[in-house]
Scaffold this motif. Structure first.
Motif, PDB file in Angstrom:
ATOM      1  N   VAL A  76      39.393  38.917  44.900  1.00 13.87           N
ATOM      2  CA  VAL A  76      39.702  37.706  44.138  1.00 13.87           C
ATOM      3  C   VAL A  76      40.687  36.819  44.883  1.00 13.87           C
ATOM      4  O   VAL A  76      40.549  35.600  44.919  1.00 13.87           O
ATOM      5  CB  VAL A  76      40.183  38.037  42.711  1.00 13.87           C
ATOM      6  N   GLY A 155      47.008  34.292  35.072  1.00 14.14           N
ATOM      7  CA  GLY A 155      45.555  34.112  35.195  1.00 14.14           C
ATOM      8  C   GLY A 155      44.844  35.193  34.398  1.00 14.14           C
ATOM      9  O   GLY A 155      45.382  35.735  33.427  1.00 14.14           O
ATOM     10  N   ARG A 156      43.638  35.498  34.830  1.00  8.96           N
ATOM     11  CA  ARG A 156      42.847  36.491  34.111  1.00  8.96           C
ATOM     12  C   ARG A 156      43.536  37.850  34.086  1.00  8.96           C
ATOM     13  O   ARG A 156      43.590  38.526  33.049  1.00  8.96           O
ATOM     14  CB  ARG A 156      41.464  36.613  34.764  1.00  8.96           C
ATOM     15  N   ILE A 157      44.042  38.261  35.260  1.00  8.07           N
ATOM     16  CA  ILE A 157      44.656  39.598  35.338  1.00  8.07           C
ATOM     17  C   ILE A 157      45.960  39.628  34.538  1.00  8.07           C
ATOM     18  O   ILE A 157      46.225  40.582  33.806  1.00  8.07           O
ATOM     19  CB  ILE A 157      44.898  39.992  36.813  1.00  8.07           C
ATOM     20  N   GLY A 158      46.745  38.564  34.650  1.00  7.67           N
ATOM     21  CA  GLY A 158      47.990  38.494  33.882  1.00  7.67           C
ATOM     22  C   GLY A 158      47.711  38.603  32.388  1.00  7.67           C
ATOM     23  O   GLY A 158      48.416  39.295  31.647  1.00  7.67           O
TER      24      GLY A 158
HETATM   25  C1  GLV Z   1      43.475  35.692  39.600  1.00  7.81           C
HETATM   26  O1  GLV Z   1      42.801  34.780  39.966  1.00  7.81           O
HETATM   27  C2  GLV Z   1      43.221  36.399  38.374  1.00  7.81           C
HETATM   28  O2  GLV Z   1      42.045  36.704  38.132  1.00  7.81           O
HETATM   29  O3  GLV Z   1      44.203  36.654  37.664  1.00  7.81           O
END
Ligand code: GLV
Ligand code: GLV
Length: 334
Positions: A76, A155-158
């Motif tokens: 990613v 972001g998505r992971i956070g």
């Molecule tokens: C980074 O792009 C994520 O997916 O948090």
């Protein structure tokens, strides 16, 4: 004539084999740290490439790559790619978001638990034969449940980490990000927005999940660490360059930070001796997305992106994860 593609590392053969239905594949049989000249030589006569975070690709590496159309990064984060340079040359760059979100969040949470509850340190101590007698005060750590979790980079992971903390562990979650999330998203993941300094000073544990850019190089430096609670745990699953590692080691040695869990390092695969020497830091070798299922899924996504970018396969011309998607919409792709 069939397009030629270079695969820079051994991946999963059965997945990579799908490329062979459309392309001539130049494979790499052993894990390789390609230097700039080797990458340039490989890219010089291919139409596309499947690369990983080990492969740094910028102006020098594409100088002779006159037929190169697509770089598909298996991962990613794409700080290994000089995207403005690729865009100027009309080369599409793609990455693999989404498929690794939950797996990487799991690893972040694992490091947090392992560091805060001193799991690895306890294991080492026990194996060393230090467990003479059970004692009430052996390996006292910090609680996760009910504590305040900080997330830098939402972001998505956070967001996936916030959900784990909020719904699973009853944590209060605070975050800082370049842009604030819409209120309904904040509510869904149970996280509240604060400024950077407030995040540092208020949280009991801090997880770094932000993309690495020149602007956030060493954003976690001595001054930032000094604002954190001495009882805190710091987890980095983003990129090593976000943290000043010497300042971190110093804080961990001198009791200004309780513990850390690191999956990424500034100079991988080299890990600083100052960190290796510490018992209160858990170190993993950049395995954030490394479950078997997710690593396989990432290769599949990258293969799909590569084929689509080359105008082949079911999604021809429409790679799902173009980083510089504007090239496709404004017709400036090669
Ligand atoms: C980074 O792009 C994520 O997916 O948090
Ligand atoms: C790994 O660090 C990735 O960015 O996917």
């Amino acid at each position: 004539q069939r397009p030629r593609v270079w695969v820079s590392q051994p991946l999963f053969d059965d997945t990579v084999a799908q490329l062979a239905a459309y392309c001539d594949v130049v494979a790499t049989d052993e894990v390789s740290a390609h230097d700039s000249a080797a990458i340039a030589a490989q890219l010089a006569d291919v139409d596309g490439a499947l690369v990983t975070l080990n492969d740094r690709i910028g102006a020098a590496e594409i100088a002779a790559a006159s037929q190169l159309k697509v770089i598909a990064n298996v991962g990613v984060g794409y700080n290994n790619l000089d995207v403005p340079v690729l865009s100027a040359a009309g080369i599409i760059a793609t990455n693999t978001p989404d498929v690794l979100t939950e797996t990487t969040a799991d690893l972040g949470f694992s490091l947090l638990m392992a560091a805060a509850r001193r799991i690895v340190e306890s294991d080492r101590w026990l194996r060393e034969g230090s467990w003479g007698q059970w004692s009430f005060t052996t390996m006292l750590g910090a609680d996760l449940h009910g504590s305040t979790l900080g997330i830098l980079g939402m972001g998505r992971i956070g967001q996936a980490i916030a959900r784990r903390g909020h719904h699973g562990f009853g944590m209060k979650v605070l975050y800082h990000n370049r842009s604030r999330l819409p209120q309904d998203v904040e509510q869904a993941v149970g996280a509240g927005y604060v400024g950077f300094d407030e995040l540092l000073s208020r949280v009991d544990h801090l997880v770094l999940v932000l993309p690495y850019t020149a602007q956030n190089h060493h954003i976690i430096n001595a001054a930032a660490l000094a604002k954190m609670k001495p009882t805190a745990t710091l987890v980095n699953i983003a990129r090593g360059g976000i943290v000043d590692e010497l300042a971190l080691a110093d804080a961990l040695v001198n009791g200004r930070l309780a513990s850390a869990g690191l999956d990424v390092y500034e100079n991988e695969p080299t890990v600083r001796p100052e960190l290796l020497a510490l018992r209160n830091v858990v170190l993993t070798p950049h395995i954030g997305s490394a479950s078997l299922a997710t690593r396989r899924a990432m290769v599949q996504v990258a293969v799909d992106n590569l084929l689509a970018g080359l105008g082949l396969g079911p999604d021809a011309g429409r790679p799902a994860n173009a980083i510089n998607a504007d090239l496709l919409s404004n017709g400036s792709a090669r």
